[in-house]
Scaffold this motif. Structure first.
Motif, PDB file in Angstrom:
ATOM      1  N   LYS A 268      26.101 -16.943 -38.848  1.00 30.18           N
ATOM      2  CA  LYS A 268      24.681 -17.230 -38.648  1.00 30.18           C
ATOM      3  C   LYS A 268      24.488 -18.525 -37.878  1.00 30.18           C
ATOM      4  CE  LYS A 268      22.927 -14.914 -42.761  1.00 30.18           C
ATOM      5  NZ  LYS A 268      22.350 -15.133 -44.097  1.00 30.18           N
ATOM      6  N   SER A 269      25.287 -19.547 -38.192  1.00 31.62           N
ATOM      7  CA  SER A 269      25.111 -20.840 -37.540  1.00 31.62           C
ATOM      8  C   SER A 269      25.604 -20.824 -36.097  1.00 31.62           C
ATOM      9  CB  SER A 269      25.826 -21.937 -38.322  1.00 31.62           C
ATOM     10  OG  SER A 269      27.215 -21.767 -38.241  1.00 31.62           O
ATOM     11  N   GLN A 270      26.431 -19.839 -35.721  1.00 33.39           N
ATOM     12  CA  GLN A 270      26.950 -19.769 -34.363  1.00 33.39           C
ATOM     13  C   GLN A 270      26.224 -18.744 -33.510  1.00 33.39           C
ATOM     14  OE1 GLN A 270      31.095 -18.953 -34.772  1.00 33.39           O
ATOM     15  NE2 GLN A 270      31.570 -20.983 -35.519  1.00 33.39           N
ATOM     16  N   ARG A 271      25.233 -18.111 -34.037  1.00 35.00           N
ATOM     17  CA  ARG A 271      24.567 -17.052 -33.292  1.00 35.00           C
ATOM     18  C   ARG A 271      23.940 -17.602 -32.029  1.00 35.00           C
ATOM     19  NH1 ARG A 271      21.821 -12.558 -36.919  1.00 35.00           N
ATOM     20  NH2 ARG A 271      22.780 -11.218 -35.424  1.00 35.00           N
ATOM     21  N   ALA A 272      24.159 -16.911 -30.978  1.00 31.10           N
ATOM     22  CA  ALA A 272      23.559 -17.282 -29.706  1.00 31.10           C
ATOM     23  C   ALA A 272      22.234 -16.547 -29.580  1.00 31.10           C
ATOM     24  CB  ALA A 272      24.503 -16.926 -28.572  1.00 31.10           C
TER      25      ALA A 272
ATOM     26  N   LEU B 177      34.759 -12.354 -24.758  1.00 35.66           N
ATOM     27  CA  LEU B 177      35.054 -13.146 -23.573  1.00 35.66           C
ATOM     28  C   LEU B 177      35.581 -14.517 -23.985  1.00 35.66           C
ATOM     29  CD1 LEU B 177      31.818 -12.291 -21.555  1.00 35.66           C
ATOM     30  CD2 LEU B 177      34.089 -11.316 -21.224  1.00 35.66           C
ATOM     31  N   SER B 178      36.076 -15.258 -23.008  1.00 43.73           N
ATOM     32  CA  SER B 178      36.649 -16.566 -23.286  1.00 43.73           C
ATOM     33  C   SER B 178      36.159 -17.588 -22.266  1.00 43.73           C
ATOM     34  CB  SER B 178      38.176 -16.483 -23.233  1.00 43.73           C
ATOM     35  OG  SER B 178      38.740 -17.775 -23.340  1.00 43.73           O
ATOM     36  N   THR B 179      35.906 -18.796 -22.754  1.00 38.22           N
ATOM     37  CA  THR B 179      35.553 -19.909 -21.879  1.00 38.22           C
ATOM     38  C   THR B 179      36.768 -20.775 -21.565  1.00 38.22           C
ATOM     39  OG1 THR B 179      34.973 -21.307 -23.751  1.00 38.22           O
ATOM     40  CG2 THR B 179      33.183 -20.040 -22.739  1.00 38.22           C
ATOM     41  N   ALA B 180      37.939 -20.359 -22.012  1.00 41.36           N
ATOM     42  CA  ALA B 180      39.160 -21.126 -21.752  1.00 41.36           C
ATOM     43  C   ALA B 180      39.348 -21.294 -20.245  1.00 41.36           C
ATOM     44  CB  ALA B 180      40.367 -20.418 -22.357  1.00 41.36           C
ATOM     45  N   GLN B 181      39.834 -22.449 -19.850  1.00 42.29           N
ATOM     46  CA  GLN B 181      39.963 -22.771 -18.426  1.00 42.29           C
ATOM     47  C   GLN B 181      40.739 -21.702 -17.655  1.00 42.29           C
ATOM     48  OE1 GLN B 181      38.192 -25.492 -17.385  1.00 42.29           O
ATOM     49  NE2 GLN B 181      38.549 -24.660 -15.365  1.00 42.29           N
ATOM     50  N   GLN B 182      41.813 -21.185 -18.227  1.00 46.79           N
ATOM     51  CA  GLN B 182      42.621 -20.183 -17.529  1.00 46.79           C
ATOM     52  C   GLN B 182      41.899 -18.837 -17.409  1.00 46.79           C
ATOM     53  OE1 GLN B 182      43.431 -21.655 -20.394  1.00 46.79           O
ATOM     54  NE2 GLN B 182      44.304 -20.240 -21.861  1.00 46.79           N
ATOM     55  N   GLU B 183      40.796 -18.663 -18.139  1.00 46.45           N
ATOM     56  CA  GLU B 183      40.023 -17.412 -18.095  1.00 46.45           C
ATOM     57  C   GLU B 183      38.726 -17.546 -17.295  1.00 46.45           C
ATOM     58  OE1 GLU B 183      41.043 -14.525 -19.481  1.00 46.45           O
ATOM     59  OE2 GLU B 183      42.865 -15.464 -20.223  1.00 46.45           O
TER      60      GLU B 183
ATOM     61  N   GLN C  87      24.109 -17.718  -6.094  1.00 45.18           N
ATOM     62  CA  GLN C  87      24.489 -16.881  -7.235  1.00 45.18           C
ATOM     63  C   GLN C  87      25.678 -17.508  -7.975  1.00 45.18           C
ATOM     64  OE1 GLN C  87      25.219 -12.898  -5.810  1.00 45.18           O
ATOM     65  NE2 GLN C  87      23.034 -12.441  -5.590  1.00 45.18           N
ATOM     66  N   GLY C  88      26.660 -17.963  -7.224  1.00 47.42           N
ATOM     67  CA  GLY C  88      27.826 -18.612  -7.829  1.00 47.42           C
ATOM     68  C   GLY C  88      27.444 -19.876  -8.588  1.00 47.42           C
ATOM     69  N   GLU C  89      26.509 -20.654  -8.049  1.00 45.91           N
ATOM     70  CA  GLU C  89      26.053 -21.873  -8.718  1.00 45.91           C
ATOM     71  C   GLU C  89      25.340 -21.548 -10.032  1.00 45.91           C
ATOM     72  OE1 GLU C  89      26.539 -25.249  -7.847  1.00 45.91           O
ATOM     73  OE2 GLU C  89      28.024 -24.179  -6.661  1.00 45.91           O
ATOM     74  N   VAL C  90      24.544 -20.483 -10.016  1.00 44.26           N
ATOM     75  CA  VAL C  90      23.853 -20.069 -11.239  1.00 44.26           C
ATOM     76  C   VAL C  90      24.876 -19.642 -12.295  1.00 44.26           C
ATOM     77  CG1 VAL C  90      22.341 -18.291 -12.236  1.00 44.26           C
ATOM     78  CG2 VAL C  90      21.674 -19.471 -10.127  1.00 44.26           C
ATOM     79  N   ILE C  91      25.861 -18.862 -11.904  1.00 42.51           N
ATOM     80  CA  ILE C  91      26.890 -18.414 -12.848  1.00 42.51           C
ATOM     81  C   ILE C  91      27.692 -19.608 -13.361  1.00 42.51           C
ATOM     82  CG2 ILE C  91      28.988 -17.023 -13.129  1.00 42.51           C
ATOM     83  CD1 ILE C  91      26.266 -15.460 -13.039  1.00 42.51           C
ATOM     84  N   ASN C  92      28.009 -20.571 -12.507  1.00 43.75           N
ATOM     85  CA  ASN C  92      28.720 -21.776 -12.958  1.00 43.75           C
ATOM     86  C   ASN C  92      27.908 -22.519 -14.025  1.00 43.75           C
ATOM     87  OD1 ASN C  92      30.930 -21.343 -11.301  1.00 43.75           O
ATOM     88  ND2 ASN C  92      30.138 -22.632  -9.655  1.00 43.75           N
ATOM     89  N   LYS C  93      26.598 -22.587 -13.832  1.00 48.00           N
ATOM     90  CA  LYS C  93      25.733 -23.258 -14.815  1.00 48.00           C
ATOM     91  C   LYS C  93      25.717 -22.477 -16.130  1.00 48.00           C
ATOM     92  CE  LYS C  93      22.924 -26.419 -16.183  1.00 48.00           C
ATOM     93  NZ  LYS C  93      23.379 -27.800 -16.331  1.00 48.00           N
TER      94      LYS C  93
ATOM     95  N   ALA D 163      30.106 -22.677 -22.457  1.00 45.73           N
ATOM     96  CA  ALA D 163      31.281 -23.480 -22.828  1.00 45.73           C
ATOM     97  C   ALA D 163      30.896 -24.664 -23.716  1.00 45.73           C
ATOM     98  CB  ALA D 163      32.002 -23.960 -21.575  1.00 45.73           C
ATOM     99  N   ALA D 164      29.679 -25.169 -23.563  1.00 46.35           N
ATOM    100  CA  ALA D 164      29.233 -26.264 -24.423  1.00 46.35           C
ATOM    101  C   ALA D 164      29.047 -25.787 -25.861  1.00 46.35           C
ATOM    102  CB  ALA D 164      27.918 -26.838 -23.892  1.00 46.35           C
ATOM    103  N   ARG D 165      28.817 -24.510 -26.032  1.00 45.45           N
ATOM    104  CA  ARG D 165      28.587 -23.943 -27.361  1.00 45.45           C
ATOM    105  C   ARG D 165      29.862 -23.357 -27.981  1.00 45.45           C
ATOM    106  NH1 ARG D 165      23.401 -22.293 -30.075  1.00 45.45           N
ATOM    107  NH2 ARG D 165      24.206 -21.120 -31.801  1.00 45.45           N
ATOM    108  N   TYR D 166      30.715 -22.774 -27.144  1.00 46.27           N
ATOM    109  CA  TYR D 166      31.922 -22.114 -27.625  1.00 46.27           C
ATOM    110  C   TYR D 166      33.141 -22.715 -26.936  1.00 46.27           C
ATOM    111  CZ  TYR D 166      28.657 -18.589 -29.284  1.00 46.27           C
ATOM    112  OH  TYR D 166      27.629 -17.948 -29.909  1.00 46.27           O
ATOM    113  N   GLU D 167      34.094 -23.181 -27.722  1.00 48.13           N
ATOM    114  CA  GLU D 167      35.304 -23.770 -27.154  1.00 48.13           C
ATOM    115  C   GLU D 167      36.211 -22.736 -26.519  1.00 48.13           C
ATOM    116  OE1 GLU D 167      37.411 -26.271 -29.852  1.00 48.13           O
ATOM    117  OE2 GLU D 167      35.585 -27.263 -30.508  1.00 48.13           O
TER     118      GLU D 167
END
Length: 157
Positions: A52-56, A129-135, A97-103, A109-113
């Motif tokens: 519940k506390s992590q729900r987006a 999905l993953s926010t890991a740098q390699q992904e 489009q790429g700039e929007v996706i980067n944002k 990534a600020a919410r999920y490590e």
């Protein structure tokens, strides 16, 4: 059919649950079951509270032009609805489009490590999905399709 020796072994095992060799009382079978159930229930409640506390919420591209975009992010956390609006300007980049996706990736990534669940309206299922740098490259590609594919321009997630 049980023999008398197997019955004696079962009774001996049950007796050992109730008494130790030095005569002090141990937990009965029922107490052991109750305690294990209580522990499992407590663990499940903790998982539910963490979920519940992590729900987006939702991510929507509110405005989009060749050099400017606004992204709305609605989140529900601990029963409170938050709305944040982020501005994206093209600047020296050449791909809005790429700039929007980067944002969007930086917001996530600020919410999920690392890993998170994404409810894809394009695929009509939940995707891990993953926010890991390699992904990041794969995440960027996936989100480009989610928000800017032919059937979803711009889209709400």
């Amino acid at each position: 059919m049980r023999t008398s020796s197997s019955i004696a072994l079962i009774l001996s095992s049950l007796f050992m649950l109730g008494c130790s060799t030095n005569g002090s009382r141990q937990e009965s079978f029922e107490e052991l079951v109750e305690r294990n159930c209580a522990i499992r229930m407590e663990q499940e409640l903790k998982k539910q509270e963490q979920y519940k506390s992590q729900r987006a919420g939702t991510i929507a591209i509110r405005r989009f032009s060749k050099d400017y975009a606004e992204i709305d992010v609605k989140t529900m956390r601990n029963g409170h609805l938050d709305l944040m609006t982020y501005s994206v300007e093209l600047g020296s980049a050449t791909d809005m489009q790429g700039e929007v996706i980067n944002k969007i990736i930086s917001i996530i990534a600020a919410r999920y490590e690392d890993q998170f669940n994404w409810e894809s309206s394009r695929l009509k299922r939940i995707v891990r999905l993953s926010t890991a740098q390699q992904e990041r490259e794969a995440l960027h590609s996936f989100l480009m399709k989610e928000f800017f594919s032919d059937d979803q321009k711009p889209s709400t997630k």
